[in-house]
Design a protein around this motif. Sequence first.
Motif, PDB file in Angstrom:
ATOM      1  N   GLY A 148       0.889  -1.729  -3.008  1.00 13.82           N
ATOM      2  CA  GLY A 148      -0.193  -2.247  -3.830  1.00 13.82           C
ATOM      3  C   GLY A 148       0.140  -3.403  -4.739  1.00 13.82           C
ATOM      4  N   PHE A 149       1.409  -3.537  -5.159  1.00 11.74           N
ATOM      5  CA  PHE A 149       1.752  -4.484  -6.205  1.00 11.74           C
ATOM      6  C   PHE A 149       2.954  -5.342  -5.807  1.00 11.74           C
ATOM      7  CE2 PHE A 149      -0.475  -0.944  -8.066  1.00 11.74           C
ATOM      8  CZ  PHE A 149      -1.385  -1.558  -8.916  1.00 11.74           C
ATOM      9  N   PRO A 150       3.066  -6.550  -6.394  1.00 10.42           N
ATOM     10  CA  PRO A 150       4.112  -7.485  -5.961  1.00 10.42           C
ATOM     11  C   PRO A 150       5.534  -7.013  -6.222  1.00 10.42           C
ATOM     12  CG  PRO A 150       2.383  -8.640  -7.179  1.00 10.42           C
ATOM     13  CD  PRO A 150       2.126  -7.183  -7.337  1.00 10.42           C
ATOM     14  N   LEU A 151       5.781  -6.316  -7.360  1.00  9.58           N
ATOM     15  CA  LEU A 151       7.140  -5.968  -7.743  1.00  9.58           C
ATOM     16  C   LEU A 151       7.199  -4.538  -8.287  1.00  9.58           C
ATOM     17  CD1 LEU A 151       7.995  -9.262  -9.664  1.00  9.58           C
ATOM     18  CD2 LEU A 151       9.116  -8.519  -7.548  1.00  9.58           C
ATOM     19  N   LEU A 152       8.341  -3.890  -8.048  1.00 13.71           N
ATOM     20  CA  LEU A 152       8.597  -2.557  -8.603  1.00 13.71           C
ATOM     21  C   LEU A 152       9.896  -2.603  -9.387  1.00 13.71           C
ATOM     22  CD1 LEU A 152       8.099   0.501  -8.880  1.00 13.71           C
ATOM     23  CD2 LEU A 152       9.292   0.800  -6.709  1.00 13.71           C
ATOM     24  N   ARG A 176      13.164   2.513  -3.634  1.00 16.28           N
ATOM     25  CA  ARG A 176      12.811   1.202  -3.088  1.00 16.28           C
ATOM     26  C   ARG A 176      12.320   0.215  -4.160  1.00 16.28           C
ATOM     27  NH1 ARG A 176      13.078   1.477   2.332  1.00 16.28           N
ATOM     28  NH2 ARG A 176      11.702  -0.268   2.755  1.00 16.28           N
ATOM     29  N   PRO A 177      13.112   0.021  -5.221  1.00 18.43           N
ATOM     30  CA  PRO A 177      12.710  -0.952  -6.235  1.00 18.43           C
ATOM     31  C   PRO A 177      13.023  -2.376  -5.794  1.00 18.43           C
ATOM     32  CG  PRO A 177      14.856  -0.103  -6.800  1.00 18.43           C
ATOM     33  CD  PRO A 177      14.412   0.644  -5.548  1.00 18.43           C
ATOM     34  N   ASN A 178      12.386  -3.333  -6.451  1.00 19.76           N
ATOM     35  CA  ASN A 178      12.788  -4.733  -6.335  1.00 19.76           C
ATOM     36  C   ASN A 178      13.765  -5.119  -7.442  1.00 19.76           C
ATOM     37  OD1 ASN A 178       9.477  -5.021  -5.512  1.00 19.76           O
ATOM     38  ND2 ASN A 178      11.004  -5.770  -4.060  1.00 19.76           N
ATOM     39  N   LEU A 179      13.510  -4.606  -8.648  1.00 20.78           N
ATOM     40  CA  LEU A 179      14.288  -4.966  -9.826  1.00 20.78           C
ATOM     41  C   LEU A 179      14.863  -3.710 -10.467  1.00 20.78           C
ATOM     42  CD1 LEU A 179      11.641  -7.296 -11.548  1.00 20.78           C
ATOM     43  CD2 LEU A 179      13.197  -7.891  -9.692  1.00 20.78           C
ATOM     44  N   LEU A 205       2.002  -3.423 -14.988  1.00 18.18           N
ATOM     45  CA  LEU A 205       0.608  -3.097 -14.681  1.00 18.18           C
ATOM     46  C   LEU A 205       0.314  -1.610 -14.666  1.00 18.18           C
ATOM     47  CD1 LEU A 205      -0.095  -5.684 -11.834  1.00 18.18           C
ATOM     48  CD2 LEU A 205      -0.542  -5.905 -14.282  1.00 18.18           C
ATOM     49  N   LYS A 206       1.170  -0.830 -14.019  1.00 14.90           N
ATOM     50  CA  LYS A 206       0.930   0.621 -13.953  1.00 14.90           C
ATOM     51  C   LYS A 206       2.164   1.334 -13.441  1.00 14.90           C
ATOM     52  CE  LYS A 206      -1.543   2.634 -10.760  1.00 14.90           C
ATOM     53  NZ  LYS A 206      -0.527   3.481 -10.077  1.00 14.90           N
ATOM     54  N   PRO A 207       2.297   2.637 -13.754  1.00 14.24           N
ATOM     55  CA  PRO A 207       3.422   3.397 -13.205  1.00 14.24           C
ATOM     56  C   PRO A 207       3.329   3.517 -11.688  1.00 14.24           C
ATOM     57  CG  PRO A 207       2.393   4.552 -15.050  1.00 14.24           C
ATOM     58  CD  PRO A 207       1.468   3.439 -14.669  1.00 14.24           C
ATOM     59  N   SER A 208       4.494   3.681 -11.058  1.00 13.72           N
ATOM     60  CA  SER A 208       4.544   3.864  -9.609  1.00 13.72           C
ATOM     61  C   SER A 208       4.414   5.348  -9.278  1.00 13.72           C
ATOM     62  CB  SER A 208       5.873   3.332  -9.066  1.00 13.72           C
ATOM     63  OG  SER A 208       5.956   3.541  -7.675  1.00 13.72           O
ATOM     64  N   VAL A 209       3.467   5.658  -8.405  1.00 13.17           N
ATOM     65  CA  VAL A 209       3.254   7.041  -7.955  1.00 13.17           C
ATOM     66  C   VAL A 209       4.181   7.314  -6.777  1.00 13.17           C
ATOM     67  CG1 VAL A 209       1.593   8.685  -7.046  1.00 13.17           C
ATOM     68  CG2 VAL A 209       0.867   6.976  -8.735  1.00 13.17           C
ATOM     69  N   ARG A 210       4.998   8.355  -6.880  1.00 14.81           N
ATOM     70  CA  ARG A 210       6.016   8.624  -5.869  1.00 14.81           C
ATOM     71  C   ARG A 210       5.533   9.650  -4.856  1.00 14.81           C
ATOM     72  NH1 ARG A 210       9.184   4.422  -7.393  1.00 14.81           N
ATOM     73  NH2 ARG A 210       9.471   4.675  -5.169  1.00 14.81           N
ATOM     74  N   GLY A 246       9.172   4.648 -12.278  1.00 13.15           N
ATOM     75  CA  GLY A 246       9.195   3.202 -12.116  1.00 13.15           C
ATOM     76  C   GLY A 246       7.867   2.583 -12.506  1.00 13.15           C
ATOM     77  N   GLN A 247       7.869   1.246 -12.598  1.00 12.87           N
ATOM     78  CA  GLN A 247       6.674   0.521 -13.017  1.00 12.87           C
ATOM     79  C   GLN A 247       6.368  -0.621 -12.055  1.00 12.87           C
ATOM     80  OE1 GLN A 247       4.558   1.089 -15.575  1.00 12.87           O
ATOM     81  NE2 GLN A 247       5.659   2.900 -16.316  1.00 12.87           N
ATOM     82  N   ASN A 248       5.080  -0.790 -11.741  1.00  6.61           N
ATOM     83  CA  ASN A 248       4.622  -1.898 -10.908  1.00  6.61           C
ATOM     84  C   ASN A 248       4.354  -3.119 -11.773  1.00  6.61           C
ATOM     85  OD1 ASN A 248       4.306  -0.694  -8.151  1.00  6.61           O
ATOM     86  ND2 ASN A 248       2.989   0.717  -9.284  1.00  6.61           N
TER      87      ASN A 248
END
Length: 267
Positions: A148-152, A176-179, A205-210, A246-248
């Motif tokens: 959904g989002f460009p970066l995690l 699977r993070p980017n940063l 933007l929002k927390p990542s749902v795992r 994590g965060q998006n």
Amino acid sequence: MFLSALYRYPVKSCQAQSLGESTVDAMGLSGDRRWMVVEQDTGRFLTQRAWPQLGRLTATGGDEESLLLQTPGQAPLTVKVPGADDDLRGVTLWRDTLRVPDAGDEAAAWLSQMLGKAVRLVHCPQQRARYLPSGYGLNSDRAAFPDGFPLLLIGQGSLDELNRRIGRPMQMLRFRPNLVVEGAEAFAEDGWKRIRIGDLTLRVLKPSVRCILTTLDPQTGERSSDREPLTTLKTFREREGDVLFGQNLAVDGCGRLEVGMPVEVLE
């Protein structure tokens, strides 16, 4: 605080590629999840959730003129990046439907042999990128084929605390993070709204749902018999039925990221 790791995934759900530096635009890291494997008949996307074999796929390049695909037991294949209007195929990624270029029969045959299923490989050029989920980000924000989002982003301190609770180490790549950011307290990223890394400003933007994907070992593809780390995450990171870790993020403008850059919380 500093940026301690950068990862991209050229094909959605393939192995991670560790980077020392990367250019960044509205779609995230250059070459990140610009490609996706879809069912031949329906155009629906495939991931390791149902197809753990994708975890054996190594993809390099993809942000210039070609993509190199490799997997054990098959000869490597170089795939040319299709033109933005070439052989458009309708695909579905969660609730999004879009038309994107197909990478051709040779790539489709190679991946179909790997998975034992009729599939196609598609590419997302910038002009065909998706908007972000409704209610998040700006009209200028775009995404290729992430969920959904460009970066995690994930804080190393958050993983350290999770591992302490589990009682054994879990690899960051399960998530699977980017940063990856070091030097912050566990789950400090939950309270961030804007950060700066180098000359780039990023919006949280929002927390990542795992999901169940976190229970797959990123090296072997084997699933944890005790469903870790999801089991432990549910004990202290579940909010209204969603397990968060994590965060998006989205990025303002374009620029460059490099491992070691300082991270500053702006808001």
